[in-house]
Scaffold this motif. Sequence first.
Motif, PDB file in Angstrom:
ATOM      1  N   UNK A 226       0.826  -1.209   0.000  1.00 36.46           N
ATOM      2  CA  UNK A 226       0.000   0.000   0.000  1.00 36.46           C
ATOM      3  C   UNK A 226       0.858   1.256   0.000  1.00 36.46           C
ATOM      4  N   UNK A 227       2.046   1.186   0.606  1.00 37.01           N
ATOM      5  CA  UNK A 227       2.950   2.336   0.626  1.00 37.01           C
ATOM      6  C   UNK A 227       3.295   2.834  -0.771  1.00 37.01           C
ATOM      7  N   UNK A 228       3.196   1.954  -1.765  1.00 31.48           N
ATOM      8  CA  UNK A 228       3.474   2.344  -3.143  1.00 31.48           C
ATOM      9  C   UNK A 228       2.536   3.433  -3.633  1.00 31.48           C
ATOM     10  N   UNK A 229       1.273   3.292  -3.264  1.00 29.97           N
ATOM     11  CA  UNK A 229       0.275   4.308  -3.625  1.00 29.97           C
ATOM     12  C   UNK A 229       0.730   5.680  -3.132  1.00 29.97           C
ATOM     13  N   UNK A 230       1.120   5.730  -1.840  1.00 33.97           N
ATOM     14  CA  UNK A 230       1.499   7.009  -1.244  1.00 33.97           C
ATOM     15  C   UNK A 230       2.828   7.507  -1.798  1.00 33.97           C
TER      16      UNK A 230
ATOM     17  N   UNK B  50     -20.260 -10.833   9.142  1.00 34.01           N
ATOM     18  CA  UNK B  50     -20.360 -10.926   7.685  1.00 34.01           C
ATOM     19  C   UNK B  50     -19.014 -10.762   6.987  1.00 34.01           C
ATOM     20  N   UNK B  51     -18.862 -11.489   5.887  1.00 31.16           N
ATOM     21  CA  UNK B  51     -17.683 -11.351   5.036  1.00 31.16           C
ATOM     22  C   UNK B  51     -17.856 -10.103   4.180  1.00 31.16           C
ATOM     23  N   UNK B  52     -16.755  -9.354   3.975  1.00 25.72           N
ATOM     24  CA  UNK B  52     -16.832  -8.139   3.147  1.00 25.72           C
ATOM     25  C   UNK B  52     -15.884  -8.255   1.969  1.00 25.72           C
ATOM     26  N   UNK B  53     -16.335  -7.713   0.836  1.00 31.36           N
ATOM     27  CA  UNK B  53     -15.421  -7.527  -0.296  1.00 31.36           C
ATOM     28  C   UNK B  53     -14.905  -6.099  -0.179  1.00 31.36           C
ATOM     29  N   UNK B  54     -13.614  -5.929  -0.037  1.00 32.48           N
ATOM     30  CA  UNK B  54     -13.061  -4.607   0.229  1.00 32.48           C
ATOM     31  C   UNK B  54     -12.014  -4.247  -0.817  1.00 32.48           C
ATOM     32  N   UNK B  55     -12.128  -3.035  -1.353  1.00 33.12           N
ATOM     33  CA  UNK B  55     -11.061  -2.514  -2.215  1.00 33.12           C
ATOM     34  C   UNK B  55     -10.116  -1.741  -1.294  1.00 33.12           C
ATOM     35  N   UNK B  56      -8.923  -2.298  -1.092  1.00 30.84           N
ATOM     36  CA  UNK B  56      -8.033  -1.774  -0.053  1.00 30.84           C
ATOM     37  C   UNK B  56      -7.268  -0.543  -0.501  1.00 30.84           C
ATOM     38  N   UNK B  57      -6.983  -0.436  -1.798  1.00 30.31           N
ATOM     39  CA  UNK B  57      -6.368   0.790  -2.312  1.00 30.31           C
ATOM     40  C   UNK B  57      -7.186   1.260  -3.506  1.00 30.31           C
ATOM     41  N   UNK B  58      -7.253   2.577  -3.714  1.00 31.56           N
ATOM     42  CA  UNK B  58      -8.072   3.104  -4.822  1.00 31.56           C
ATOM     43  C   UNK B  58      -7.650   2.477  -6.148  1.00 31.56           C
TER      44      UNK B  58
END
Lengths: 344, 344
Positions: A226-230, B50-58
């Motif tokens: 994730x640090x890559x994004x920043x 509940x299980x979530x589908x998450x987009x962790x980085x834009x």
Amino acid sequence: MLRHRLLAALLAAVPAPAAPARTPEEPAIALRAMGSFHVGGREAVVAGRPVREVVLVPGGVSARIDPNGTYQVEAMYVQYHLPAEQRGAVPLLMWHGGGLTGVTWESTPDGREGWQQYFLRRGWATYVSDAVERGRAGWAMVPEIFQGEPIFLTKEGPWERFRIGAGPGSYRTRTALPGSQFPVEAYDDFMRQVVPRWTTTDAAQLAAYRDLLRRVGSAVVLAHSQGGLFAFRAAQTEPGTVRALVLIEPSGFGEATPEALAALRDIPVLALYGDHIDQNARWPTIRQRGLDFYARLREAGGSVEVVSLPERGIFGNSHMMMDRNNRAVAQVVQDWLAARGLWR
Amino acid sequence: MLRHRLLAALLAAVPAPAAPARTPEEPAIALRAMGSFHVGGREAVVAGRPVREVVLVPGGVSARIDPNGTYQVEAMYVQYHLPAEQRGAVPLLMWHGGGLTGVTWESTPDGREGWQQYFLRRGWATYVSDAVERGRAGWAMVPEIFQGEPIFLTKEGPWERFRIGAGPGSYRTRTALPGSQFPVEAYDDFMRQVVPRWTTTDAAQLAAYRDLLRRVGSAVVLAHSQGGLFAFRAAQTEPGTVRALVLIEPSGFGEATPEALAALRDIPVLALYGDHIDQNARWPTIRQRGLDFYARLREAGGSVEVVSLPERGIFGNSHMMMDRNNRAVAQVVQDWLAARGLWR
């Protein structure tokens, strides 16, 4: 309770594994200075919450805790170690990935020296940070200041997603990928490093990283996941401060407008990828998004070197680079920086 | 050597990075080793979420985040720096207070060297930790694992309660107590160090501190504020590991049973108190509870020295000891340890 006592008795019987005993025999590290600071952030005001009388320690004197008032939020923590004999041309900023803190760069989960010590021993001034919301940066009241729920990682999660094990179900049997370099016997210690994260604080994190670049003035940025994004985005608005970008399996990338790409034109980029990517459900796509971004950056005049570690004969690396061969991977980074005149 | 001088000349021409410029000119710190580890904690299982589908980085690749499973929780973070020339008889463990992390002991908010560097420069192996739930120790899911709400401190809080300003209302006008040594111009930087805390995790914190004592084997414990509670109680069950206790304005104390008091009999105790206690609403009572506990400890055969800094001619100290005269206060601790044969 009995189980706790048995466990305590077992633990007491184990000869004290003093952490330092496990560090390798190397010459002393001579520091000109060491210390820490916080950078960035803003004030936030909270109103309308009830005042509480709280006994903060058992038998203690009750304190009136009024949650209404002004908070100092969204700063970032930075610890620096400056070598007596500096050989890096500029400081090396080490930016961790999601759900993690600067601990990523310190000792490995199995107690060996990490990249912080590796680069420090080679004369780099190291700046290891905890991003906004993580570790020693602290976090802010929800939902008044931070939005949404934090994400907590189960022990199953990184094992199955970080290419330690072979995907879903592999944690249950502790099956590691063939040839994995991850120190699996210390996996619990790795999981002790994991901290909660939000997905709603990117803007605050980026702002603090930009503040750090302005404060340090000139730096190489080494970023994981994730640090890559920043790293890309902070460099795009503070290009004059960034002498090189080293990305370890970045999971996010920069803005792709012509202006934003042009800002990175004079910043050499190294992107490193580990092993077993093709066996993973998500990593081929993440890598491809990176390759697409690097292609656009090259078209805009930028310089990007992509290194697939297995193609260099370095096998078995997970998404974390604190694997058993972490020094061999660090050497790739060190050689690349030296070849760019950033180390003497 | 000539090469070193050339390098030094080259480096001298480089504009210095912001943070280190403020550290004093002192000789280099030579380290035999440095690193970090986590210690203690347990596994906890969460089910039924509940299980979530998450987009962790834009723009990133969605990840399936299943919060059900096993968590590694309630460990503590510890960073150690081991001097090349060790003069402390045993390691010095530095335990922070409530709402804070190990950063308390690092650089002061105004960028001077803190007690970590002070004691390291005098040959003490330092172990700076973040207690369970704070900083790099991380925290756990609420309400499944941690109970209750965390407490966040407003900027008004410590100013008015830590004897920086003269009690309620003093933050609004930024009025400091007369002769205060707190670096008020860096108060915002101090507040950047504050992190959320719970009041429900004492047992887990204490368990991890005990694990740390067992791991290190033999140590001096230096504890601030809430850390006093844990220092006394950990020493009471692991008395063989603790060579001395140094308490900086402890806000909590040990068990007062005859057995628990007897366990501390052979551990010399120093308790330090700063200035302006009588002008504060809560501190006279907190100090008195300490004095009562020390009296019982002495009756049980223990040895306690209580130092009121103003009576030693050291004036103006707030509840934090990162004040402008932090080195003078550290010297009191250093001299006391040396007089007990714990430094050579």
